[in-house]
Write a protein that holds these residues in place. Structure first.
Motif, PDB file in Angstrom:
ATOM      1  N   GLY A 477       0.814  -1.218   0.000  1.00 45.35           N
ATOM      2  CA  GLY A 477       0.000   0.000   0.000  1.00 45.35           C
ATOM      3  C   GLY A 477       0.840   1.257   0.000  1.00 45.35           C
ATOM      4  N   GLU A 478       2.044   1.151   0.530  1.00 46.08           N
ATOM      5  CA  GLU A 478       2.902   2.335   0.581  1.00 46.08           C
ATOM      6  C   GLU A 478       3.527   2.652  -0.766  1.00 46.08           C
ATOM      7  OE1 GLU A 478       5.581   1.239   3.644  1.00 46.08           O
ATOM      8  OE2 GLU A 478       4.157   1.704   5.252  1.00 46.08           O
ATOM      9  N   ASN A 479       3.387   1.719  -1.678  1.00 46.34           N
ATOM     10  CA  ASN A 479       3.918   1.976  -3.027  1.00 46.34           C
ATOM     11  C   ASN A 479       3.289   3.218  -3.632  1.00 46.34           C
ATOM     12  OD1 ASN A 479       5.902   0.298  -3.758  1.00 46.34           O
ATOM     13  ND2 ASN A 479       4.641  -1.079  -5.002  1.00 46.34           N
ATOM     14  N   LEU A 480       4.106   4.012  -4.303  1.00 46.18           N
ATOM     15  CA  LEU A 480       3.546   5.219  -4.920  1.00 46.18           C
ATOM     16  C   LEU A 480       2.686   4.860  -6.114  1.00 46.18           C
ATOM     17  CD1 LEU A 480       6.488   7.733  -4.650  1.00 46.18           C
ATOM     18  CD2 LEU A 480       4.317   7.731  -3.434  1.00 46.18           C
ATOM     19  N   VAL A 481       3.186   3.932  -6.913  1.00 44.57           N
ATOM     20  CA  VAL A 481       2.393   3.484  -8.055  1.00 44.57           C
ATOM     21  C   VAL A 481       1.806   2.123  -7.704  1.00 44.57           C
ATOM     22  CG1 VAL A 481       2.421   3.002 -10.508  1.00 44.57           C
ATOM     23  CG2 VAL A 481       4.053   4.628  -9.535  1.00 44.57           C
ATOM     24  N   PRO A 482       0.483   2.034  -7.629  1.00 45.68           N
ATOM     25  CA  PRO A 482      -0.107   0.751  -7.242  1.00 45.68           C
ATOM     26  C   PRO A 482       0.229  -0.344  -8.243  1.00 45.68           C
ATOM     27  CG  PRO A 482      -1.734   2.518  -7.209  1.00 45.68           C
ATOM     28  CD  PRO A 482      -0.521   3.086  -7.847  1.00 45.68           C
ATOM     29  N   GLY A 483       0.471  -1.515  -7.721  1.00 46.21           N
ATOM     30  CA  GLY A 483       0.712  -2.647  -8.601  1.00 46.21           C
ATOM     31  C   GLY A 483       2.167  -2.854  -8.956  1.00 46.21           C
ATOM     32  N   MET A 484       3.024  -1.919  -8.569  1.00 47.73           N
ATOM     33  CA  MET A 484       4.446  -2.111  -8.871  1.00 47.73           C
ATOM     34  C   MET A 484       5.011  -3.142  -7.893  1.00 47.73           C
ATOM     35  SD  MET A 484       5.525  -0.346 -11.366  1.00 47.73           S
ATOM     36  CE  MET A 484       7.259   0.041 -11.190  1.00 47.73           C
ATOM     37  N   PRO A 485       6.014  -3.917  -8.338  1.00 44.57           N
ATOM     38  CA  PRO A 485       6.609  -4.880  -7.406  1.00 44.57           C
ATOM     39  C   PRO A 485       7.248  -4.199  -6.209  1.00 44.57           C
ATOM     40  CG  PRO A 485       7.870  -4.754  -9.457  1.00 44.57           C
ATOM     41  CD  PRO A 485       6.618  -3.980  -9.682  1.00 44.57           C
ATOM     42  N   VAL A 486       7.138  -4.829  -5.078  1.00 41.92           N
ATOM     43  CA  VAL A 486       7.679  -4.268  -3.842  1.00 41.92           C
ATOM     44  C   VAL A 486       9.098  -4.778  -3.674  1.00 41.92           C
ATOM     45  CG1 VAL A 486       7.239  -3.962  -1.396  1.00 41.92           C
ATOM     46  CG2 VAL A 486       5.367  -4.531  -2.930  1.00 41.92           C
ATOM     47  N   ASP A 487       9.992  -3.893  -3.341  1.00 43.28           N
ATOM     48  CA  ASP A 487      11.360  -4.338  -3.087  1.00 43.28           C
ATOM     49  C   ASP A 487      11.617  -4.284  -1.587  1.00 43.28           C
ATOM     50  OD1 ASP A 487      13.893  -5.159  -3.389  1.00 43.28           O
ATOM     51  OD2 ASP A 487      14.694  -3.197  -3.953  1.00 43.28           O
ATOM     52  N   LEU A 488      11.771  -5.432  -1.003  1.00 43.16           N
ATOM     53  CA  LEU A 488      11.972  -5.480   0.448  1.00 43.16           C
ATOM     54  C   LEU A 488      13.448  -5.522   0.830  1.00 43.16           C
ATOM     55  CD1 LEU A 488       9.201  -7.971   1.539  1.00 43.16           C
ATOM     56  CD2 LEU A 488       9.149  -5.502   1.624  1.00 43.16           C
ATOM     57  N   GLY A 489      14.291  -5.747  -0.149  1.00 34.55           N
ATOM     58  CA  GLY A 489      15.721  -5.786   0.144  1.00 34.55           C
ATOM     59  C   GLY A 489      16.082  -6.939   1.055  1.00 34.55           C
ATOM     60  N   LEU A 490      16.740  -6.615   2.137  1.00 36.72           N
ATOM     61  CA  LEU A 490      17.184  -7.682   3.041  1.00 36.72           C
ATOM     62  C   LEU A 490      16.034  -8.267   3.846  1.00 36.72           C
ATOM     63  CD1 LEU A 490      20.566  -6.375   4.444  1.00 36.72           C
ATOM     64  CD2 LEU A 490      20.175  -8.133   2.739  1.00 36.72           C
ATOM     65  N   ASP A 491      14.918  -7.530   3.935  1.00 36.07           N
ATOM     66  CA  ASP A 491      13.774  -8.033   4.702  1.00 36.07           C
ATOM     67  C   ASP A 491      13.084  -9.198   4.011  1.00 36.07           C
ATOM     68  OD1 ASP A 491      14.194  -6.303   6.643  1.00 36.07           O
ATOM     69  OD2 ASP A 491      12.608  -4.880   6.109  1.00 36.07           O
ATOM     70  N   GLU A 492      13.296  -9.318   2.728  1.00 35.36           N
ATOM     71  CA  GLU A 492      12.596 -10.370   2.008  1.00 35.36           C
ATOM     72  C   GLU A 492      13.096 -11.743   2.449  1.00 35.36           C
ATOM     73  OE1 GLU A 492      12.750 -10.036  -2.258  1.00 35.36           O
ATOM     74  OE2 GLU A 492      12.072 -12.101  -2.436  1.00 35.36           O
ATOM     75  N   SER A 493      12.156 -12.647   2.606  1.00 33.75           N
ATOM     76  CA  SER A 493      12.551 -13.995   3.045  1.00 33.75           C
ATOM     77  C   SER A 493      13.216 -14.736   1.902  1.00 33.75           C
ATOM     78  CB  SER A 493      11.323 -14.773   3.484  1.00 33.75           C
ATOM     79  OG  SER A 493      10.633 -14.078   4.457  1.00 33.75           O
ATOM     80  N   ARG A 494      14.175 -15.553   2.251  1.00 33.31           N
ATOM     81  CA  ARG A 494      14.770 -16.492   1.303  1.00 33.31           C
ATOM     82  C   ARG A 494      14.325 -17.884   1.748  1.00 33.31           C
ATOM     83  NH1 ARG A 494      16.589 -11.232   0.878  1.00 33.31           N
ATOM     84  NH2 ARG A 494      18.342 -11.057  -0.571  1.00 33.31           N
ATOM     85  N   ILE A 495      13.676 -18.582   0.849  1.00 33.86           N
ATOM     86  CA  ILE A 495      13.111 -19.872   1.273  1.00 33.86           C
ATOM     87  C   ILE A 495      13.838 -21.008   0.572  1.00 33.86           C
ATOM     88  CG2 ILE A 495      10.999 -21.229   1.515  1.00 33.86           C
ATOM     89  CD1 ILE A 495      10.241 -17.907   0.508  1.00 33.86           C
TER      90      ILE A 495
END
Lengths: 878, 164
Positions: A477-495
């Motif tokens: 929701g914080e994305n400025l342009v809705p629908g753009m991929p979110v970049d979480l950087g290091l927060d993103e989980s690696r599974i």
């Protein structure tokens, strides 16, 4: 009131005036008696205590009665009308004060039965507690909620499992499994982890598997860890008897060249999980001589505790999720429900897997990072795998179909959070058509790196570090342009995930196929199994569904296995405990359904000559066939032949072709390896042969159908007209039927007369109502008794009579029975009926010795509800 | 709707002296037959015509010999007079007396409770041995506890019953 107390006290009194004094009335003496001796007519005695007690009892009884004002009515209803208030059922203060106490008790007794509002129920906290409550009895899959909205759910093996989708989907699912992608959540399969030195693991497991069944989990190609496999496990040193179940297994690749500590995962079906565990414990104990009961303590994992799943489990029922066992350097551990497994079947599954599993960036820049992957990939031996990841995923994308990968290949990947890669709408991923064969496929070493998934600490951290859905959505929701991929950087989980390739249906014999009809095409049932850590099941499931995978349940899984002609656990393992339980449950269910119909609306199995319409009597079949070959019947256990060499030998007999040879030799006699085959029979008379059956012409084989030996005239008629329907079984006599019909008629008649009786009884004026009622009641009793008697004529009883009457099963029909169909249906792939069956070995060889070498290898099959025999092709399932 | 109005007679059935004061094996139906016979003898077809439809024995306690007999309102005198002619119920010689006439079964029950309560203490006077006395006292106490409860309830509730 106890009279004995009184009489014992000896209080007989001679006082004739008592009763008159007491109750204010005169006990008149009869006037016509003589006046001289009044006393002689007086009551002999009066028991005062009795008198008082009688009266006291009456007072108590009447008081009870009088107290109940308004009978069973509520207090509010008992109030006179002018005192009633509208809201008094809600507000107790509206009642008169003297009634409040009674009313409060009433409210307490009934309790509040009102269901809370949907809004209240759907609040996250309440919803979660409701889910917890519902999981107390049976476990849920992680994808339960998704499935429960779209599937018929059934309770099986301690789980609540999706059976089949609610939409019309048999054909659609077949198409998906064939050309596209069918997805099934098989997380219910429980994993057992075995760690220890390789040689000691080998030592323990060698008791439970046999080389004769094909490559087992001790095979060389598997131990390296680049391939996974399936094998059947037996009770300790009991091969070929006492099979327990099928396990699929995977070795962890050795961490270094010289290390001998190994890790092995074995997945077992939940129906056999407990037995396999117990048997493993037994074998380890045997080898290392430790008493099992001392060390086998269910240890509570911290992980499980936070989960809250184990809290409600009763202590006496051991939780299969917490099992641990340790002896002689070998550690067994139950990983049940701590790994999710998805089964993708079909050619598109390759493209879908490649799309969903995007390799994550695990190149470590900050060596001191605290995240699990930073720690893991900072290690020297793992650094190279970062680069390999890209290579592997490129290769995955390049492949057109799952069959292009090496069979049973294992691929380890660490992937991105699938929730971040979801397309905005559900799409259908198709394999790319462009062909660029320039790049070579990666080698084993590149594909098989040690996956972090093997490490329990990593699994736990992956699970606990998962970003909650609502947090992710907030970021979106914080994305400025809705629908753009979110970049979480290091927060993103690696599974970390594991991919297991399933090769699907492969035939090794292709030369002699002309004789047989078009069979299952090559590669049917191929696909990938995806293993993800606990907690990530739903995320991956939804990601797969959004790429166009069609989801199936247990019914679809059965259909796929039938179509591919492979055996399915536990239905097609009649010699295992789980298989027997499955058959018994099935019989129960079918019998109940059969009994629900009136006799005119259900088949009469006695007339059909079917002794066991809801069960395949394997041991009876084997017993009787054994007694035909060897008179000295040695009863024992039955088993399914799994010896690969023997099965190949049998297959050769069936596929043998000898055209133009006019000799009258039978197939069996003409077979070059006849001697070996004979030896096989003598040693394995009590075995069943798994067979794939395909109809020769019309017809569909169904469960419990008989497989019979054709007579020579049947072959003659087939030669004359290849479209012939096949012979017919004559109708069997039903001696009980006549009696049953008579009884029914009599019953009808007696019912009529009964009504007349009743009328006459009521018509007689002298009879008061109660007498008539009493009569009616007695009549009712009689009629119910009669009904019961008539019910005794139910067909099951006859069936049991027929089967127990000593009539032999295999010769109960005109053509000898050699086996039964275990599972059958119309095949959408072949366009004709097909199925799986088991035959007794002596029976099968008798069939072979009756078919001449030039004739096609055909048998007859007859469904339980028809008298018509049909021709079927037989081939051995290996 | 107007309900059918009836009268209930609380009767005492007293066994003849030679019958050992026990009314064994007597059912409601036996009483009914004896009473209806007596009515037809005393009042003929006229009486039977008036009473037959509404006549019923609603309650019979063999231990105390108490019975409730139902008739339609206005004809209760015919029944009362006929009761004097009941000599035999089944094979037992009896006499019947009316104790009370009431409008509902409930008030019959209430009457019977108070009637017994009134007469129970008299039994104490006729006890000869102390054990007997103790027994009688005990059962009177048990019964009166119940009675008190009833009294308390009926007074405190004060709920009017529908059909009184």
């Amino acid at each position: 009131m106890s009279q004995s107390e009184v009489t014992g006290s000896g209080t007989r009194k001679r006082k004739r005036s008592i009763s008159s004094d007491l109750s204010g009335k005169v006990k008149r003496e009869s006037e016509n008696k003589s006046n001289h001796d009044i006393l002689s007519h007086a009551p002999a005695s009066v028991k005062i205590v009795d008198l008082v007690e009688n009266r006291a009892t009456e007072i108590i009884a009447l008081t009870n009665h009088v107290d109940k004002i308004g009978g069973t009515k509520l207090v509010s209803q008992r109030l006179p009308r002018h005192m009633r208030r509208r809201a008094l059922s809600h507000n107790i203060q509206r009642l008169p004060r003297r009634l409040r106490e009674v009313a409060a008790k009433e409210i307490e007794r009934t309790g509040s039965t009102k269901r809370p509002s949907r809004k209240h129920r759907r609040r996250p906290k309440n919803l979660m507690s409701e889910y917890q409550r519902r999981q107390r009895r049976v476990s849920w899959l992680e994808t339960h909620i998704w499935h429960a909205k779209r599937f018929h759910m059934i309770e099986k093996w301690g789980y609540r499992l999706p059976d089949h989708p609610n939409d019309k989907s048999m054909r659609a699912c077949h198409r998906a499994a064939d050309k596209y992608c069918l997805l099934q959540d098989v997380s219910y399969e429980g994993c057992i982890e075995m760690t220890g030195r390789e040689d000691s693991i080998r030592l323990c497991l060698s008791h439970m598997v046999s080389d004769q069944t094909g490559p087992t989990l001790l095979g060389k190609q598997y131990v390296k860890g680049s391939k996974w496999g399936e094998t059947v496990m037996f009770s300790q040193d009991q091969y070929p008897y006492q099979a327990i179940g099928r396990v699929s297994f995977l070795w962890r690749p050795p961490q270094s060249e010289d290390s001998t500590d190994r890790q092995l995962w074995m997945w077992s079906h939940p129906a056999s999980f407990e037995n396999i565990w117990q048997e493993l414990v037994k074998c380890v104990t045997l080898e290392f001589g430790v008493s099992p009961h001392k060390e086998e303590t269910p240890l509570q994992n911290g992980k499980e505790k936070t989960d809250g799943k184990t809290e409600d489990c009763s202590p006496e029922k051991t939780d299969l999720r917490d099992l641990q066992f340790k002896a002689g350097g070998i550690k067994l551990k139950s990983l049940k429900d701590s790994l999710c497994r998805f089964r993708l079947t079909g050619h598109t599954s390759q493209a879908i897997v490649a799309k969903v599993l995007q390799p994550s960036d695990v190149s470590v820049t900050d060596v001191t990072g605290s995240l699990w992957w930073q720690k893991f990939y900072a290690r020297e031996d793992n650094q190279s795998s970062c680069a390999k990841q890209k290579l592997v995923s490129d290769w995955l994308k390049r492949c057109q179909s799952a069959t292009e990968a090496p069979p049973s290949q294992v691929v380890a990947l660490t992937v991105r959070d699938p929730r971040l890669l979801l397309p905005p709408k559900k799409i259908k991923v198709m394999p790319k058509v462009e062909v660029e064969q320039t790049q070579s496929s990666p080698t084993d070493a590149e594909l098989v790196q040690t996956s972090p998934l093997w490490d329990e600490a990593v699994r736990q951290e992956v699970r606990s570090s998962k970003m909650a859905d609502h947090e992710l959505n907030k970021r979106r929701g914080e994305n400025l342009v809705p629908g753009m991929p979110v970049d979480l950087g290091l927060d993103e989980s690696r599974i970390p995930v594991l991919l297991l390739q399933r090769p699907g249906y492969r035939t090794t014999i292709s030369a002699s196929r002309q004789q047989q009809p078009k069979s299952v095409h090559q590669g049917f049932g191929c696909g990938w199994d995806v293993i993800v850590p606990q907690g990530w099941g739903t995320a991956f499931h939804i990601a797969l569904v959004f790429r166009g995978a069609r989801v199936g349940g247990l019914r679809e899984a059965t259909a796929v296995s039938r179509e591919a002609g492979t055996l399915q656990f536990p239905a097609d393992f009649p010699d295992t405990q789980a298989g027997k339980e499955y058959a018994a449950g099935q019989q129960d269910q079918l019998k109940k359904k059969y009994d629900r119909n009136p006799p005119a609306k259900r088949p009469n199995f006695v007339k059909m000559g079917v002794q066991n319409p809801f069960l395949c009597p394997w041991s009876q079949l084997v017993d009787e066939w054994q007694s035909t070959t060897a008179p000295q019947s040695t009863s024992g256990q039955i088993f399914v032949l799994r010896n690969l060499r023997m099965l190949k030998l049998l297959n050769e007999v069936m596929r043998m072709q000898r055209k133009g040879d006019g000799s009258n030799l039978s197939r069996f006699d003409a077979f070059p390896g006849k001697a070996e085959l004979e030896k096989l029979v003598s040693s394995n008379a009590r075995c069943l042969i798994p067979l794939r059956i395909t109809m020769h012409g019309k017809g569909v084989p169904l469960k419990f159908a008989h497989i019979c030996i054709p007579k020579s005239e049947d072959f003659e008629s087939l030669n004359k007209d290849s479209d012939t329907g096949g012979p017919c079984e004559p109708k069997h006599p039903d001696p009980e039927g006549v009696r049953r019909r008579k009884a029914r008629k009599q019953n009808k008649k007696s019912k009529k007369t009964k009504t007349i009786d009743l009328k006459s009884a009521l018509a007689t004026p002298s009879n008061p109502m109660e007498a008539a009622l009493a009569k009616m009641l007695t009549h009712g009793d009689e009629s119910s008794k009669e009904d019961n008697e008539n019910k005794d004529f139910s067909p099951e009883k006859e069936l049991s009579n027929a089967s127990s009457s000593g009539e032999r099963l295999i010769s109960s029909t005109k053509r000898q029975i050699i086996g039964f169909v275990n599972d059958g249906d119309f095949s959408l792939g072949q366009g004709q009926g097909h199925g799986k069956a088991f035959c007794s070995l002596p029976g099968l060889l008798k069939l072979m010795s009756e078919i001449s070498a030039g004739a096609p290898c055909l048998a007859l099959v007859r469904n339980t509800t028809t008298l018509q025999y049909r021709f079927v092709w037989l081939s051995v399932i290996m | 709707m107007v309900r059918v109005k009836r009268r209930y007679l609380v009767c005492e059935v007293i066994a003849g002296e030679e019958e050992d004061t026990q009314l064994q094996n007597i059912k409601e139906l036996d009483v009914y037959r004896a009473v209806s016979n007596a009515i037809s003898r005393a009042h003929g077809d006229y009486g039977m015509g008036l009473l037959k439809k509404s006549l019923n024995v609603k309650y019979l306690n063999i231990g105390t010999g108490m019975a409730f007999i139902r008739v339609r309102r206005g004809a209760q005198h015919l029944l009362q007079t006929a009761l004097a002619f009941v000599k035999k119920i089944g094979n037992t010689n009896v006499t019947m007396t009316t104790l009370h006439v009431a409008g509902t079964i409930r008030s019959c029950q209430k009457f019977l409770i108070s009637f017994h309560k009134q007469h129970l203490p008299d039994f104490l006077r006729h006890c000869s041995t102390p054990e007997e006395r103790l027994q009688v006292q005990r059962s009177i106490k048990a019964a009166c506890e119940k009675v008190n409860m009833y009294k308390h309830h009926s007074e405190s509730h004060g709920i009017e019953e529908d059909d009184s």
